[in-house]
Design a protein around this motif. Structure first.
Motif, PDB file in Angstrom:
ATOM      1  N   VAL A  60     -10.474   7.272 -12.538  1.00 24.08           N
ATOM      2  CA  VAL A  60     -10.304   8.247 -11.985  1.00 24.08           C
ATOM      3  C   VAL A  60     -10.134   8.352 -10.471  1.00 24.08           C
ATOM      4  N   ILE A  61     -11.424   8.377 -10.643  1.00 23.30           N
ATOM      5  CA  ILE A  61     -11.586  10.006  -9.235  1.00 23.30           C
ATOM      6  C   ILE A  61     -11.244   8.252  -7.947  1.00 23.30           C
ATOM      7  N   LEU A  62     -10.638   7.479  -7.878  1.00 17.11           N
ATOM      8  CA  LEU A  62      -9.622   6.440  -7.280  1.00 17.11           C
ATOM      9  C   LEU A  62      -8.778   6.561  -7.051  1.00 17.11           C
ATOM     10  N   LYS A  63      -7.387   6.717  -8.286  1.00 15.08           N
ATOM     11  CA  LYS A  63      -6.641   7.051  -8.718  1.00 15.08           C
ATOM     12  C   LYS A  63      -5.971   8.984  -7.803  1.00 15.08           C
ATOM     13  N   ASP A  64      -6.862   9.371  -8.295  1.00 20.00           N
ATOM     14  CA  ASP A  64      -5.900  10.701  -8.025  1.00 20.00           C
ATOM     15  C   ASP A  64      -7.272  10.776  -6.454  1.00 20.00           C
ATOM     16  N   HIS A  65      -7.998  10.228  -5.742  1.00 14.53           N
ATOM     17  CA  HIS A  65      -7.282  10.154  -4.376  1.00 14.53           C
ATOM     18  C   HIS A  65      -6.446   9.495  -3.889  1.00 14.53           C
ATOM     19  N   ILE A  66      -5.376   8.312  -4.439  1.00 19.03           N
ATOM     20  CA  ILE A  66      -4.808   7.687  -3.936  1.00 19.03           C
ATOM     21  C   ILE A  66      -3.261   8.539  -3.821  1.00 19.03           C
ATOM     22  N   ASP A  67      -3.676   9.493  -5.506  1.00 19.54           N
ATOM     23  CA  ASP A  67      -2.335  10.363  -5.345  1.00 19.54           C
ATOM     24  C   ASP A  67      -2.620  11.503  -4.610  1.00 19.54           C
ATOM     25  N   HIS A  68      -3.683  11.809  -4.050  1.00 19.68           N
ATOM     26  CA  HIS A  68      -3.404  12.998  -3.402  1.00 19.68           C
ATOM     27  C   HIS A  68      -4.015  12.943  -2.023  1.00 19.68           C
ATOM     28  N   CYS A  69      -5.363  12.247  -1.760  1.00 18.42           N
ATOM     29  CA  CYS A  69      -5.467  12.326  -0.452  1.00 18.42           C
ATOM     30  C   CYS A  69      -4.841  11.091   0.177  1.00 18.42           C
ATOM     31  N   ILE A  70      -4.358   9.870   0.154  1.00 21.95           N
ATOM     32  CA  ILE A  70      -4.068   9.250   0.466  1.00 21.95           C
ATOM     33  C   ILE A  70      -2.554   9.495   0.854  1.00 21.95           C
ATOM     34  N   VAL A  71      -1.573   9.714   0.022  1.00 17.11           N
ATOM     35  CA  VAL A  71      -0.314  10.319  -0.213  1.00 17.11           C
ATOM     36  C   VAL A  71      -0.554  11.525   0.623  1.00 17.11           C
ATOM     37  N   HIS A  72      -0.836  12.477   0.784  1.00 13.18           N
ATOM     38  CA  HIS A  72      -0.917  13.113   2.336  1.00 13.18           C
ATOM     39  C   HIS A  72      -1.773  13.459   3.538  1.00 13.18           C
ATOM     40  N   ALA A  73      -2.498  12.082   3.736  1.00 15.58           N
ATOM     41  CA  ALA A  73      -2.876  11.293   4.765  1.00 15.58           C
ATOM     42  C   ALA A  73      -1.529  10.561   5.744  1.00 15.58           C
ATOM     43  N   VAL A  74      -0.637   9.765   4.645  1.00 13.59           N
ATOM     44  CA  VAL A  74       0.129   8.779   4.614  1.00 13.59           C
ATOM     45  C   VAL A  74       1.207   9.636   5.082  1.00 13.59           C
ATOM     46  N   GLU A  75       1.088  11.235   4.421  1.00 17.90           N
ATOM     47  CA  GLU A  75       2.708  11.742   5.340  1.00 17.90           C
ATOM     48  C   GLU A  75       2.539  12.334   6.356  1.00 17.90           C
ATOM     49  N   ASP A  76       1.511  12.679   6.963  1.00 22.16           N
ATOM     50  CA  ASP A  76       1.259  12.825   7.512  1.00 22.16           C
ATOM     51  C   ASP A  76       0.144  12.610   9.088  1.00 22.16           C
ATOM     52  N   GLY A  77       0.112  10.897   8.544  1.00 23.72           N
ATOM     53  CA  GLY A  77       0.654  10.157  10.081  1.00 23.72           C
ATOM     54  C   GLY A  77      -1.441   9.767   9.938  1.00 23.72           C
ATOM     55  N   ASN A  78      -2.053   9.818   9.062  1.00 26.01           N
ATOM     56  CA  ASN A  78      -3.519   9.465   8.793  1.00 26.01           C
ATOM     57  C   ASN A  78      -3.622   7.976   8.619  1.00 26.01           C
ATOM     58  N   GLU A  84     -10.726   4.219   5.213  1.00 24.77           N
ATOM     59  CA  GLU A  84     -11.891   5.378   4.646  1.00 24.77           C
ATOM     60  C   GLU A  84     -12.133   4.889   3.254  1.00 24.77           C
ATOM     61  N   LEU A  85     -10.285   4.939   2.965  1.00 17.31           N
ATOM     62  CA  LEU A  85      -9.578   4.193   1.750  1.00 17.31           C
ATOM     63  C   LEU A  85     -10.952   2.934   0.938  1.00 17.31           C
ATOM     64  N   ASN A  86     -10.531   1.942   2.070  1.00 22.15           N
ATOM     65  CA  ASN A  86     -10.329   0.531   2.077  1.00 22.15           C
ATOM     66  C   ASN A  86     -11.885  -0.118   2.413  1.00 22.15           C
ATOM     67  N   ALA A  87     -12.644   0.970   2.919  1.00 26.44           N
ATOM     68  CA  ALA A  87     -14.010   1.131   3.252  1.00 26.44           C
ATOM     69  C   ALA A  87     -15.191   1.113   1.738  1.00 26.44           C
ATOM     70  N   ALA A  88     -14.558   2.650   1.040  1.00 23.87           N
ATOM     71  CA  ALA A  88     -14.576   3.216   0.100  1.00 23.87           C
ATOM     72  C   ALA A  88     -14.242   1.875  -1.349  1.00 23.87           C
ATOM     73  N   ILE A  89     -13.243   1.671  -1.366  1.00 22.39           N
ATOM     74  CA  ILE A  89     -13.509   0.987  -2.411  1.00 22.39           C
ATOM     75  C   ILE A  89     -14.347  -0.630  -2.570  1.00 22.39           C
ATOM     76  N   ASP A  90     -14.760  -0.952  -1.024  1.00 24.07           N
ATOM     77  CA  ASP A  90     -15.274  -2.031  -0.845  1.00 24.07           C
ATOM     78  C   ASP A  90     -17.026  -1.617  -1.992  1.00 24.07           C
ATOM     79  N   LYS A  91     -17.150  -0.751  -0.827  1.00 26.36           N
ATOM     80  CA  LYS A  91     -18.633  -0.327  -1.828  1.00 26.36           C
ATOM     81  C   LYS A  91     -18.868   0.175  -3.160  1.00 26.36           C
ATOM     82  N   PHE A  92     -17.523   0.492  -3.397  1.00 22.01           N
ATOM     83  CA  PHE A  92     -18.130   1.383  -5.371  1.00 22.01           C
ATOM     84  C   PHE A  92     -17.081  -0.628  -5.874  1.00 22.01           C
TER      85      PHE A  92
END
Length: 94
Positions: A60-78, A84-92
């Motif tokens: 649930v956290i991962l989906k929320d993160h993708i739907d919000h943080c990652i979408v915003h980051a991509v829109e901002d060119g970050n 960071e997401l890939n590193a977090a997924i590897d740890k999770f």
């Protein structure tokens, strides 16, 4: 350390909080089972249920993160946010 330029207000925060509270309660029950010397097989079954609850909460956290943080980051060119997401997924998933 949070490197994002936005707040972390997600639509599933209450759901995640409730799931974590239930998992904590369940884990406390498993600890009590161990302290009471209950059957190891039963303890392992209940521990598997706790692991499943934690994994599902993570989804649930991962989906929320993708739907919000990652979408915003991509829109901002970050692109750092994707790293960071890939590193977090590897740890999770470890």
């Amino acid at each position: 350390m949070d490197k994002h330029n936005h707040t972390h207000s997600h639509e599933h925060t209450k759901e995640v909080s409730n799931r974590l509270a239930r998992a904590i309660g369940h884990l406390q029950k498993v600890k009590q089972m161990v302290d009471d010397g209950e059957d190891c097989s039963e303890v392992l079954i209940q521990l598997a249920a706790v692991k499943s609850a934690i994994n599902n909460t993570g989804k649930v956290i991962l989906k929320d993160h993708i739907d919000h943080c990652i979408v915003h980051a991509v829109e901002d060119g970050n692109t750092e946010a994707l790293d960071e997401l890939n590193a977090a997924i590897d740890k999770f998933i470890k």
